[in-house]
Scaffold this motif. Structure first.
Motif, mmCIF file in Angstrom:
data_model
loop_
_atom_site.group_PDB
_atom_site.id
_atom_site.type_symbol
_atom_site.label_atom_id
_atom_site.label_comp_id
_atom_site.label_asym_id
_atom_site.label_seq_id
_atom_site.Cartn_x
_atom_site.Cartn_y
_atom_site.Cartn_z
ATOM 1 N N SER A 135 0.825 -1.208 0.000
ATOM 2 C CA SER A 135 0.000 0.000 0.000
ATOM 3 C C SER A 135 0.856 1.253 0.000
ATOM 4 N N SER A 136 1.995 1.196 0.695
ATOM 5 C CA SER A 136 2.918 2.326 0.769
ATOM 6 C C SER A 136 4.267 1.807 1.242
ATOM 7 N N SER A 137 5.323 2.535 0.919
ATOM 8 C CA SER A 137 6.653 2.143 1.399
ATOM 9 C C SER A 137 6.846 2.486 2.862
ATOM 10 N N ASP A 138 6.018 3.387 3.404
ATOM 11 C CA ASP A 138 6.077 3.724 4.829
ATOM 12 C C ASP A 138 5.097 2.848 5.595
ATOM 13 N N ARG A 139 5.552 2.255 6.661
ATOM 14 C CA ARG A 139 4.747 1.265 7.397
ATOM 15 C C ARG A 139 3.431 1.839 7.934
ATOM 16 N N VAL A 140 3.489 2.962 8.627
ATOM 17 C CA VAL A 140 2.281 3.514 9.256
ATOM 18 C C VAL A 140 1.292 3.980 8.189
ATOM 19 N N GLU A 141 1.797 4.647 7.166
ATOM 20 C CA GLU A 141 0.937 5.088 6.076
ATOM 21 C C GLU A 141 0.267 3.883 5.409
ATOM 22 N N ALA A 142 1.035 2.795 5.240
ATOM 23 C CA ALA A 142 0.493 1.586 4.612
ATOM 24 C C ALA A 142 -0.645 0.996 5.434
ATOM 25 N N ILE A 143 -0.453 0.884 6.745
ATOM 26 C CA ILE A 143 -1.492 0.284 7.587
ATOM 27 C C ILE A 143 -2.730 1.173 7.622
ATOM 28 N N PHE A 144 -2.521 2.488 7.641
ATOM 29 C CA PHE A 144 -3.645 3.431 7.592
ATOM 30 C C PHE A 144 -4.443 3.225 6.305
ATOM 31 N N LYS A 145 -3.758 3.099 5.186
ATOM 32 C CA LYS A 145 -4.438 2.822 3.914
ATOM 33 C C LYS A 145 -5.140 1.475 3.958
ATOM 34 N N ASN A 146 -4.479 0.485 4.554
ATOM 35 C CA ASN A 146 -5.060 -0.859 4.625
ATOM 36 C C ASN A 146 -6.419 -0.857 5.305
ATOM 37 N N ALA A 147 -6.563 0.024 6.299
ATOM 38 C CA ALA A 147 -7.855 0.106 7.001
ATOM 39 C C ALA A 147 -8.968 0.496 6.037
ATOM 40 N N MET A 203 -6.418 -4.524 18.693
ATOM 41 C CA MET A 203 -6.774 -5.925 18.915
ATOM 42 C C MET A 203 -5.583 -6.791 19.348
ATOM 43 N N ARG A 204 -5.870 -7.764 20.207
ATOM 44 C CA ARG A 204 -4.873 -8.756 20.635
ATOM 45 C C ARG A 204 -5.056 -10.043 19.842
ATOM 46 N N GLY A 205 -4.184 -11.012 20.106
ATOM 47 C CA GLY A 205 -4.308 -12.313 19.472
ATOM 48 C C GLY A 205 -5.633 -12.982 19.795
ATOM 49 N N ASN A 206 -6.151 -12.742 21.003
ATOM 50 C CA ASN A 206 -7.448 -13.306 21.397
ATOM 51 C C ASN A 206 -8.552 -12.840 20.451
ATOM 52 N N ASP A 207 -8.508 -11.552 20.111
ATOM 53 C CA ASP A 207 -9.511 -10.973 19.213
ATOM 54 C C ASP A 207 -9.398 -11.547 17.809
ATOM 55 N N LEU A 208 -8.168 -11.828 17.410
ATOM 56 C CA LEU A 208 -7.933 -12.422 16.092
ATOM 57 C C LEU A 208 -8.571 -13.802 16.008
ATOM 58 N N LEU A 209 -8.338 -14.623 17.010
ATOM 59 C CA LEU A 209 -8.876 -15.987 17.007
ATOM 60 C C LEU A 209 -10.399 -15.988 17.141
ATOM 61 N N ALA A 210 -10.925 -15.013 17.875
ATOM 62 C CA ALA A 210 -12.376 -14.944 18.079
ATOM 63 C C ALA A 210 -13.095 -14.253 16.930
ATOM 64 N N GLY A 211 -12.343 -13.590 16.051
ATOM 65 C CA GLY A 211 -12.978 -12.874 14.945
ATOM 66 C C GLY A 211 -13.790 -11.686 15.422
ATOM 67 N N VAL A 212 -13.246 -10.917 16.356
ATOM 68 C CA VAL A 212 -13.992 -9.802 16.945
ATOM 69 C C VAL A 212 -14.407 -8.761 15.906
ATOM 70 N N PRO A 213 -13.473 -8.218 15.089
ATOM 71 C CA PRO A 213 -13.907 -7.212 14.113
ATOM 72 C C PRO A 213 -14.287 -7.852 12.776
ATOM 73 N N ASP A 214 -15.069 -7.166 12.008
ATOM 74 C CA ASP A 214 -15.312 -7.599 10.621
ATOM 75 C C ASP A 214 -14.056 -7.405 9.785
ATOM 76 N N VAL A 215 -13.301 -6.344 10.116
ATOM 77 C CA VAL A 215 -12.071 -6.031 9.389
ATOM 78 C C VAL A 215 -10.928 -5.939 10.382
ATOM 79 N N MET A 216 -9.934 -6.813 10.247
ATOM 80 C CA MET A 216 -8.729 -6.754 11.074
ATOM 81 C C MET A 216 -7.639 -6.077 10.250
ATOM 82 N N VAL A 217 -7.173 -4.935 10.737
ATOM 83 C CA VAL A 217 -6.188 -4.129 10.008
ATOM 84 C C VAL A 217 -4.789 -4.461 10.512
ATOM 85 N N THR A 218 -3.869 -4.669 9.574
ATOM 86 C CA THR A 218 -2.496 -4.971 9.950
ATOM 87 C C THR A 218 -1.579 -4.631 8.788
ATOM 88 N N ASP A 219 -0.279 -4.832 8.963
ATOM 89 C CA ASP A 219 0.636 -4.671 7.841
ATOM 90 C C ASP A 219 0.536 -5.899 6.943
#
Length: 388
Positions: A135-147, A203-219
């Motif tokens: 999404s971007s060469s900058d990590r934070v900008e990329a994750i923001f776009k990913n959202a 979100m923590r790993g617990n939220d990942l396994l439980a599928g808490v959000p509809d959209v999990m944002v990450t790098d």
């Protein structure tokens, strides 16, 4: 069911029929192409997936791109994956197909894919934004776009108000601040809440396994790892059997619907990747993306991107700051992104407060003297390292 609700439903049906007739799409099925070369399981596995899709789903058609095979499918011949991609792109641009599923495809910078997985804790479907591409060469900008890319994919799948969580990776706190600024600017974001006691949208790993959000944002690299694990955790890793694959490439101005699978993907997953690609075509993903990018722009999206880029550039030329006289530090301040931890420490030094960085059980912390805790927090809030 009340008469009023029945009348409303009938009205909606007739409106849908009228729209379909007007657009010339009435009775037409979308066409999804599947490329055949370079699967670790052989072309037969992909043909099997196409057959499974046609047996299960009847609202779209699968066509194949690759070496000639016997069977009932329409096939556009190509010997290699590179040749298949050229054929695929031509068919998409000419409107001969509506979307495609392929592997090992290179998207332009600014485009990355939103995967769709089934979480083991609850069996819930969850978008992973993002899983391939840059999404971007900058990590934070990329994750923001990913959202935003994740929100777009979710809405194109019919989730009108997708909940959004940010995985607790490097940059998460900065992204949280940026997204909340975008939300304050008028772009509506439905932030998820962690199942953990301290809550919040990080979100923590617990939220990942439980599928808490509809959209999990990450790098993207983390997302790629997660989709591989979630799709093959029951098979030992060599055969991806669960979920919908790595998803469609999304980026501003990008109009092709190309969904990604991997060389390890098996027929059950590829079948659902075809379903994912078909629904995105039926719901006109490029139009959905255009609407969301315009809405985000009105809320300050581009200004936030510029500031994130300027912040990243400024870190390379940061001034040297000397620490004040060393003191005992027992007051801990949490909620600072690990990528900004040392900058936050230096910000307090510049204001005459001795501080040190550390790592608590919930993540990075800044440690300051007990009697300067409140003052330090106020400085970090004003300088943008902490949310109020």
């Amino acid at each position: 069911m009340s008469q009023e609700k029945v009348k409303r439903l009938i009205g909606e049906v007739f409106n849908d029929i009228a729209d379909a007739i007007e657009s010339g799409s009435f009775g037409k099925k979308v066409k999804v192409a599947l490329t055949l070369p370079e699967s670790e399981h052989g072309a037969g596995e992909l043909v099997k997936a196409a057959k499974m899709a046609m047996e299960k789903y009847h609202d779209f058609e699968v066509v194949l791109i690759g070496p000639k095979i016997d069977g009932d499918f329409k096939i556009y011949e190509a010997e290699t994956l590179e040749e298949s991609h050229k054929v695929m792109e031509k068919l998409l641009d000419e409107g001969e197909i509506d979307s495609a599923v392929t592997l090992h495809y290179n998207f332009p910078i600014g485009v990355s894919t939103v995967g769709r997985a089934v979480t083991p804790g609850s069996g819930k479907e969850m978008m992973l934004a993002t899983t391939t591409g840059t999404s971007s060469s900058d990590r934070v900008e990329a994750i923001f776009k990913n959202a935003l890319y994740g929100i777009i994919a979710a809405k194109a799948m019919g989730i009108t108000e997708p909940s959004v969580g940010i995985l607790n990776v490097d940059g998460a706190k900065q992204v949280e601040r940026a997204l909340k600024e975008l939300s304050k600017g008028g772009y509506e974001i439905n932030f998820a809440g962690s199942v953990r006691k301290d809550g919040g949208c990080v979100m923590r790993g617990n939220d990942l396994l439980a599928g808490v959000p509809d959209v999990m944002v990450t790098d993207t690299l983390t997302g790629n790892l997660l989709v591989k694990i979630l799709s093959s955790y029951t098979t030992g890793g060599s055969y991806e059997s669960l979920g919908y694959g790595y998803g469609p490439g999304i980026g501003e101005g990008y109009n092709r619907i190309i969904c990604i699978i991997s060389r390890a993907s098996g027929a059950p997953l590829i079948r659902e990747a075809l379903r994912y690609a078909a629904t995105l075509a039926q719901n006109k993903l490029p139009d959905a993306a255009d609407r969301e990018f315009k809405a985000a722009a009105r809320a300050g999206y581009n200004d936030i991107l510029k500031r994130l880029a300027a912040t990243a550039q400024g870190k390379d030329t940061a001034e040297e700051v000397k620490a004040p006289h060393k003191r005992v530090v027992t007051y801990s301040i949490a909620g600072i992104d690990i990528l900004e931890l040392e900058d936050a420490v230096k910000e307090l030094w510049k204001n005459g407060i001795y501080s040190e960085s550390g790592m608590g059980c919930t993540g990075p912390i800044v440690l300051v003297p007990e009697d300067e805790g409140a003052k330090a927090e106020d400085i970090l809030i004003k300088s943008g390292y902490l949310l109020r």
